[in-house]
Design an enzyme around this catalytic site. Structure first.
Site, PDB file in Angstrom:
ATOM      1  N   ASP A  79       1.684  -1.450   0.115  1.00  0.00           N
ATOM      2  CA  ASP A  79       0.409  -0.436  -0.227  1.00  0.00           C
ATOM      3  C   ASP A  79       0.828   1.545   0.172  1.00  0.00           C
ATOM      4  O   ASP A  79       0.343   2.264   0.604  1.00  0.00           O
ATOM      5  CB  ASP A  79      -0.765  -0.139   1.357  1.00  0.00           C
ATOM      6  CG  ASP A  79      -2.137   1.054   0.920  1.00  0.00           C
ATOM      7  OD1 ASP A  79      -2.276   1.433  -0.058  1.00  0.00           O
ATOM      8  OD2 ASP A  79      -2.887   1.410   1.908  1.00  0.00           O
ATOM      9  N   LEU A  80       1.783   1.510  -0.622  1.00  0.00           N
ATOM     10  CA  LEU A  80       2.195   2.503  -0.975  1.00  0.00           C
ATOM     11  C   LEU A  80       1.959   3.352  -1.330  1.00  0.00           C
ATOM     12  O   LEU A  80       1.280   3.372  -3.292  1.00  0.00           O
ATOM     13  CB  LEU A  80       4.085   1.934  -1.760  1.00  0.00           C
ATOM     14  CG  LEU A  80       4.880   1.277  -1.210  1.00  0.00           C
ATOM     15  CD1 LEU A  80       5.915   0.721  -1.432  1.00  0.00           C
ATOM     16  CD2 LEU A  80       5.646   2.001  -0.235  1.00  0.00           C
TER      17      LEU A  80
END
Length: 182
Positions: A79-80
């Site tokens: 979930d960058l």
């Protein structure tokens, strides 16, 4: 999920990763005790527009170093996004610090075998999500992080998201087709 995040992130010790020092239960609720980061998020910084190329390169190299460390430790973030990069202004220089490993997953189990999530599980932020992650979180490994890093770099240098669309399905279609905004 928070307890798992804490256990995973507590294993990471790197200058470009926010350190979690303890996993607690406070009044029956799980909590993470993390080091203080003095600056805001990369998202807040991008609110002022695209970065100069030298600044973008310096910040992006730090993000890469933190994510590479997580990968070296057998962990994918998954979930960058600019909200999950904090900018630490301590010590006179701005140091990017990767945070929020909320949907991170260890890529190997205790026996050293590749560990996969349930089929059909999807989690992440659509505008930064690799096409295979949009199909199934099971398929999301370190390569999905590399895709997300590219979307972050695009936004840092262009001043806009690569795949902004109205609605999740339109975003997923544009991403899968490589239909970025130029």
């Amino acid at each position: 999920r928070l307890m798992e995040e804490g256990r995973l992130q507590a294993r990471l010790r790197h200058a470009n990763v926010v350190s979690v020092t303890d996993v607690l239960v406070v009044e029956g609720h799980p909590a993470l005790l993390a080091e203080f980061v003095s600056g805001g998020s990369l998202r807040a910084r991008l609110g002022a527009g695209p970065l100069e190329l030298k600044e973008a390169e310096r910040i992006f190299r730090g993000i890469l170093a933190g994510v590479a460390h997580a990968h070296d430790e057998g962990m994918a973030h998954r979930d960058l996004k600019p909200e999950n990069v904090l900018l630490d202004h301590g010590g006179g220089a701005t140091v990017p610090r990767v945070s929020d490993f909320g949907i991170a997953r260890s890529l190997v189990d205790q026996s050293g075998r590749l560990r996969l999530t349930r089929t059909g599980e999807v989690s992440g932020t659509p505008s930064y999500m690799a096409p295979e992650q949009a199909r199934s979180l099971r398929e999301a490994d370190h390569r999905a992080d590399i895709f997300s890093l590219g979307a972050i770099l695009y936004e840092m240098t262009c001043g806009a998201m690569a795949f902004p669309r109205a609605g999740i399905l339109c975003t997923f279609r544009a991403t899968a087709a490589g239909d970025y905004i130029s």
